[in-house]
Design a protein around this motif. Structure first.
Motif, PDB file in Angstrom:
ATOM      1  N   GLY A   7       0.825  -1.205   0.000  1.00 53.81           N
ATOM      2  CA  GLY A   7       0.000   0.000   0.000  1.00 53.81           C
ATOM      3  C   GLY A   7       0.855   1.249   0.000  1.00 53.81           C
ATOM      4  O   GLY A   7       2.061   1.200  -0.229  1.00 53.81           O
ATOM      5  N   SER A   8       0.216   2.354   0.283  1.00 55.89           N
ATOM      6  CA  SER A   8       0.927   3.628   0.257  1.00 55.89           C
ATOM      7  C   SER A   8       1.614   3.926   1.580  1.00 55.89           C
ATOM      8  O   SER A   8       2.362   4.895   1.686  1.00 55.89           O
ATOM      9  CB  SER A   8      -0.053   4.756  -0.084  1.00 55.89           C
ATOM     10  OG  SER A   8      -1.101   4.801   0.876  1.00 55.89           O
ATOM     11  N   SER A   9       1.362   3.115   2.627  1.00 55.89           N
ATOM     12  CA  SER A   9       1.942   3.351   3.933  1.00 55.89           C
ATOM     13  C   SER A   9       2.251   2.036   4.616  1.00 55.89           C
ATOM     14  O   SER A   9       1.552   1.044   4.416  1.00 55.89           O
ATOM     15  CB  SER A   9       0.966   4.170   4.800  1.00 55.89           C
ATOM     16  OG  SER A   9       1.424   4.244   6.143  1.00 55.89           O
ATOM     17  N   ASN A  10       3.314   2.034   5.440  1.00 58.38           N
ATOM     18  CA  ASN A  10       3.671   0.861   6.223  1.00 58.38           C
ATOM     19  C   ASN A  10       3.274   1.005   7.691  1.00 58.38           C
ATOM     20  O   ASN A  10       3.744   0.251   8.546  1.00 58.38           O
ATOM     21  CB  ASN A  10       5.181   0.601   6.133  1.00 58.38           C
ATOM     22  CG  ASN A  10       5.599   0.156   4.751  1.00 58.38           C
ATOM     23  OD1 ASN A  10       4.875  -0.580   4.084  1.00 58.38           O
ATOM     24  ND2 ASN A  10       6.770   0.614   4.307  1.00 58.38           N
ATOM     25  N   GLU A  11       2.410   1.969   7.977  1.00 61.45           N
ATOM     26  CA  GLU A  11       2.049   2.236   9.360  1.00 61.45           C
ATOM     27  C   GLU A  11       1.220   1.119   9.977  1.00 61.45           C
ATOM     28  O   GLU A  11       1.256   0.889  11.165  1.00 61.45           O
ATOM     29  CB  GLU A  11       1.274   3.552   9.443  1.00 61.45           C
ATOM     30  CG  GLU A  11       2.126   4.772   9.088  1.00 61.45           C
ATOM     31  CD  GLU A  11       1.321   6.045   9.175  1.00 61.45           C
ATOM     32  OE1 GLU A  11       0.101   5.958   9.476  1.00 61.45           O
ATOM     33  OE2 GLU A  11       1.899   7.131   8.954  1.00 61.45           O
ATOM     34  N   LYS A  12       0.460   0.430   9.181  1.00 57.50           N
ATOM     35  CA  LYS A  12      -0.343  -0.664   9.703  1.00 57.50           C
ATOM     36  C   LYS A  12      -0.437  -1.782   8.662  1.00 57.50           C
ATOM     37  O   LYS A  12      -0.220  -1.559   7.479  1.00 57.50           O
ATOM     38  CB  LYS A  12      -1.733  -0.201  10.096  1.00 57.50           C
ATOM     39  CG  LYS A  12      -2.580   0.283   8.943  1.00 57.50           C
ATOM     40  CD  LYS A  12      -4.027   0.497   9.360  1.00 57.50           C
ATOM     41  CE  LYS A  12      -4.163   1.609  10.362  1.00 57.50           C
ATOM     42  NZ  LYS A  12      -5.584   1.898  10.680  1.00 57.50           N
ATOM     43  N   VAL A  13      -0.753  -2.965   9.153  1.00 53.10           N
ATOM     44  CA  VAL A  13      -0.936  -4.128   8.287  1.00 53.10           C
ATOM     45  C   VAL A  13      -2.337  -4.680   8.519  1.00 53.10           C
ATOM     46  O   VAL A  13      -2.760  -4.860   9.652  1.00 53.10           O
ATOM     47  CB  VAL A  13       0.104  -5.224   8.589  1.00 53.10           C
ATOM     48  CG1 VAL A  13      -0.190  -6.477   7.771  1.00 53.10           C
ATOM     49  CG2 VAL A  13       1.514  -4.730   8.286  1.00 53.10           C
ATOM     50  N   ILE A  14      -3.054  -4.907   7.449  1.00 54.36           N
ATOM     51  CA  ILE A  14      -4.386  -5.506   7.530  1.00 54.36           C
ATOM     52  C   ILE A  14      -4.301  -6.908   6.945  1.00 54.36           C
ATOM     53  O   ILE A  14      -3.825  -7.094   5.828  1.00 54.36           O
ATOM     54  CB  ILE A  14      -5.423  -4.665   6.757  1.00 54.36           C
ATOM     55  CG1 ILE A  14      -5.531  -3.275   7.384  1.00 54.36           C
ATOM     56  CG2 ILE A  14      -6.773  -5.364   6.734  1.00 54.36           C
ATOM     57  CD1 ILE A  14      -6.460  -2.343   6.634  1.00 54.36           C
ATOM     58  N   GLY A  15      -4.738  -7.905   7.696  1.00 51.18           N
ATOM     59  CA  GLY A  15      -4.666  -9.282   7.247  1.00 51.18           C
ATOM     60  C   GLY A  15      -6.035  -9.902   7.053  1.00 51.18           C
ATOM     61  O   GLY A  15      -6.949  -9.698   7.848  1.00 51.18           O
ATOM     62  N   LEU A  16      -6.195 -10.616   5.968  1.00 51.18           N
ATOM     63  CA  LEU A  16      -7.406 -11.388   5.686  1.00 51.18           C
ATOM     64  C   LEU A  16      -6.995 -12.835   5.508  1.00 51.18           C
ATOM     65  O   LEU A  16      -5.966 -13.120   4.883  1.00 51.18           O
ATOM     66  CB  LEU A  16      -8.095 -10.878   4.414  1.00 51.18           C
ATOM     67  CG  LEU A  16      -8.463  -9.395   4.370  1.00 51.18           C
ATOM     68  CD1 LEU A  16      -9.013  -9.021   2.995  1.00 51.18           C
ATOM     69  CD2 LEU A  16      -9.477  -9.060   5.450  1.00 51.18           C
ATOM     70  N   SER A  17      -7.789 -13.762   6.038  1.00 46.86           N
ATOM     71  CA  SER A  17      -7.414 -15.172   5.915  1.00 46.86           C
ATOM     72  C   SER A  17      -8.589 -16.003   5.419  1.00 46.86           C
ATOM     73  O   SER A  17      -9.752 -15.663   5.639  1.00 46.86           O
ATOM     74  CB  SER A  17      -6.929 -15.718   7.269  1.00 46.86           C
ATOM     75  OG  SER A  17      -7.987 -15.724   8.208  1.00 46.86           O
ATOM     76  N   ALA A  18      -8.265 -17.083   4.744  1.00 51.25           N
ATOM     77  CA  ALA A  18      -9.279 -18.021   4.246  1.00 51.25           C
ATOM     78  C   ALA A  18      -8.626 -19.376   4.064  1.00 51.25           C
ATOM     79  O   ALA A  18      -7.431 -19.460   3.777  1.00 51.25           O
ATOM     80  CB  ALA A  18      -9.866 -17.526   2.921  1.00 51.25           C
ATOM     81  N   HIS A  19      -9.408 -20.427   4.238  1.00 50.46           N
ATOM     82  CA  HIS A  19      -8.844 -21.755   3.998  1.00 50.46           C
ATOM     83  C   HIS A  19      -9.208 -22.210   2.583  1.00 50.46           C
ATOM     84  O   HIS A  19     -10.265 -21.872   2.061  1.00 50.46           O
ATOM     85  CB  HIS A  19      -9.337 -22.769   5.046  1.00 50.46           C
ATOM     86  CG  HIS A  19     -10.775 -23.175   4.895  1.00 50.46           C
ATOM     87  ND1 HIS A  19     -11.182 -24.155   4.018  1.00 50.46           N
ATOM     88  CD2 HIS A  19     -11.899 -22.749   5.515  1.00 50.46           C
ATOM     89  CE1 HIS A  19     -12.482 -24.327   4.105  1.00 50.46           C
ATOM     90  NE2 HIS A  19     -12.948 -23.473   5.009  1.00 50.46           N
ATOM     91  N   VAL A  20      -8.326 -22.952   1.950  1.00 49.42           N
ATOM     92  CA  VAL A  20      -8.556 -23.413   0.587  1.00 49.42           C
ATOM     93  C   VAL A  20      -8.618 -24.932   0.501  1.00 49.42           C
ATOM     94  O   VAL A  20      -8.768 -25.489  -0.585  1.00 49.42           O
ATOM     95  CB  VAL A  20      -7.462 -22.885  -0.374  1.00 49.42           C
ATOM     96  CG1 VAL A  20      -7.535 -21.378  -0.499  1.00 49.42           C
ATOM     97  CG2 VAL A  20      -6.080 -23.326   0.082  1.00 49.42           C
ATOM     98  N   ASP A  21      -8.489 -25.599   1.663  1.00 48.84           N
ATOM     99  CA  ASP A  21      -8.641 -27.045   1.633  1.00 48.84           C
ATOM    100  C   ASP A  21     -10.123 -27.396   1.742  1.00 48.84           C
ATOM    101  O   ASP A  21     -10.956 -26.578   2.110  1.00 48.84           O
ATOM    102  CB  ASP A  21      -7.845 -27.708   2.763  1.00 48.84           C
ATOM    103  CG  ASP A  21      -8.237 -27.179   4.139  1.00 48.84           C
ATOM    104  OD1 ASP A  21      -8.843 -26.092   4.193  1.00 48.84           O
ATOM    105  OD2 ASP A  21      -7.934 -27.845   5.135  1.00 48.84           O
ATOM    106  N   THR A  22     -10.462 -28.623   1.370  1.00 51.09           N
ATOM    107  CA  THR A  22     -11.837 -29.089   1.379  1.00 51.09           C
ATOM    108  C   THR A  22     -12.074 -29.946   2.611  1.00 51.09           C
ATOM    109  O   THR A  22     -11.425 -30.974   2.790  1.00 51.09           O
ATOM    110  CB  THR A  22     -12.134 -29.917   0.113  1.00 51.09           C
ATOM    111  OG1 THR A  22     -11.845 -29.144  -1.042  1.00 51.09           O
ATOM    112  CG2 THR A  22     -13.590 -30.320   0.076  1.00 51.09           C
ATOM    113  N   LEU A  23     -12.984 -29.508   3.463  1.00 47.84           N
ATOM    114  CA  LEU A  23     -13.321 -30.304   4.635  1.00 47.84           C
ATOM    115  C   LEU A  23     -14.225 -31.459   4.221  1.00 47.84           C
ATOM    116  O   LEU A  23     -15.035 -31.330   3.308  1.00 47.84           O
ATOM    117  CB  LEU A  23     -14.015 -29.435   5.683  1.00 47.84           C
ATOM    118  CG  LEU A  23     -13.233 -28.205   6.140  1.00 47.84           C
ATOM    119  CD1 LEU A  23     -14.006 -27.448   7.200  1.00 47.84           C
ATOM    120  CD2 LEU A  23     -11.868 -28.614   6.671  1.00 47.84           C
ATOM    121  N   GLY A  24     -14.091 -32.586   4.894  1.00 46.49           N
ATOM    122  CA  GLY A  24     -14.909 -33.720   4.504  1.00 46.49           C
ATOM    123  C   GLY A  24     -14.709 -34.907   5.413  1.00 46.49           C
ATOM    124  O   GLY A  24     -15.103 -34.879   6.571  1.00 46.49           O
ATOM    125  N   ALA A  25     -14.071 -35.951   4.908  1.00 47.85           N
ATOM    126  CA  ALA A  25     -13.940 -37.184   5.671  1.00 47.85           C
ATOM    127  C   ALA A  25     -12.628 -37.870   5.354  1.00 47.85           C
ATOM    128  O   ALA A  25     -11.955 -37.548   4.370  1.00 47.85           O
ATOM    129  CB  ALA A  25     -15.120 -38.115   5.366  1.00 47.85           C
TER     130      ALA A  25
END
Length: 205
Positions: A119-137
């Motif tokens: 981004g335009s500044s390093n003053e803060k970091v925003i993190g987003l997370s998600a899983h890409v594995d498939t839950l099942g059995a």
């Protein structure tokens, strides 16, 4: 994870500060910028237009989103076989797509992928997370009749699995197809087909 104020990043897009550079370098296939006096950054097969009012000047701008690309990419990722414990293939697929847009991609020792959007500044970091594995059995045992008893990975609700198709991945990477069924799967044969409890003891593949 991002090294910027996310609000600032969105204002760059909607106010037009450095717009051509941001859009052409970071979003060449997703966004196009159109309006009076502006260059058109057309996308391939853009979807209908979306309009937004800029909070500062009240100007309206026109952004085209490549809807077909988004749908195709979502379908490719969502239909990709990535059972829990075998997420490395899907991570590689995502890495290839991310790098085409010019973003850095790191892989942790455990196989997680980290995408960095500067981004335009390093003053803060925003993190987003998600899983890409498939839950099942996971296969627990093989019955004398050749059916598979299973245990759950994640939080599937067992009754909802009844009659669902699935794919079984072996230790050597072979893929077989199967179906989750009750051990009393037919009303023509079993009196308790409709009433038998759908749980791990009474379900198999």
């Amino acid at each position: 994870k991002t090294n910027n104020n996310m609000k600032k990043l969105f204002f760059i897009l909607f106010r037009g500060e450095g717009r051509n550079k941001v859009l052409s370098e970071k979003f060449p296939r997703l966004l196009s910028w159109r309006g009076a006096g502006r260059d058109s950054l057309a996308t391939k097969n853009p979807s209908p237009q979306f309009f937004s009012t800029c909070p500062s000047g009240g100007r309206k701008m026109n952004i085209s989103i490549n809807k077909q690309y988004i749908l195709d990419t979502a379908k490719e990722i969502l239909t990709f076989d990535s059972p829990t414990g075998f997420c490395f293939d899907i991570i590689k697929l995502i890495e290839d797509k991310v790098r085409k847009f010019g973003y850095d991609f790191e892989t942790t020792n455990k196989g997680c992928g980290i995408i960095t959007v500067p981004g335009s500044s390093n003053e803060k970091v925003i993190g987003l997370s998600a899983h890409v594995d498939t839950l099942g059995a996971m296969v627990r045992s093989i019955t004398s009749e050749g059916a598979l008893k299973f245990t759950l990975l994640g939080g599937p609700i067992v009754p909802t699995l009844d009659s669902e198709y699935c794919k079984i991945r072996t230790r050597d990477g072979k893929i077989y197809t199967g179906t989750f069924l009750s051990t009393s799967p037919s009303v023509h044969v079993y009196d308790d087909a409709a009433s038998k409890k759908r749980d791990l003891d009474n379900m198999e593949v």
